[in-house]
Write a protein that holds these residues in place. Structure first.
Motif: not given
Length: 130
Positions: A51, A53, A96, A101-105, A107-108, A111
């Motif tokens: 995980d 996140l 980054y 951005p909230a999604y393309h960071n 962590h993404h 992942d």
């Protein structure tokens, strides 16, 4: 194009630092079978249960270094010096930026890397031709 390992560099015998926070505090890449300073159990990284996140950015840096070297020895195989790898990963993370951005960071990105890592492993592609 075929990549051929030119030499087998020596690697640091232990992990130091606190992740990829800055160039002065990057991780050393240990020689197996020494324990990695992973933020989760190695079995979790090698499963679909990771995980990203739930982990800090620095912890994710240690996971990335493990995926590049720990299980399949990619850095050794392609004779990539550990310092080059650490700088490469740090540059990717820095790319980054703080306003990611909230999604393309970061962590993404980790992942996605973990998904590719698992697919290569699950299909046997990671060891094909070895």
């Amino acid at each position: 194009v075929t990549l051929t390992p030119l030499r087998r560099p020596s690697f640091a015998p232990s992990i130091s630092g606190d992740g990829l926070a800055s160039p002065g505090t990057m991780l050393a890449i240990p020689s197996p079978p020494l324990a990695w300073d992973l933020p989760v159990q190695e079995a979790v990284v090698n499963s679909w249960d990771l995980d990203v996140l739930s982990l800090s950015g620095d912890a994710l840096g240690r996971v990335v270094l493990y995926m590049l070297e720990g299980r399949h020895g990619l850095l050794r195989h392609f004779a990539v010096p550990p310092e080059v790898c650490r700088k490469f990963v740090a540059k990717i993370r820095a790319g980054y930026g703080g306003e990611a951005p909230a999604y393309h960071n970061w962590h993404h990105g980790v992942d996605v890397m973990h998904t590719v890592y698992r697919l290569l492993d699950a299909t046997g592609a990671a060891t094909a031709g070895a």
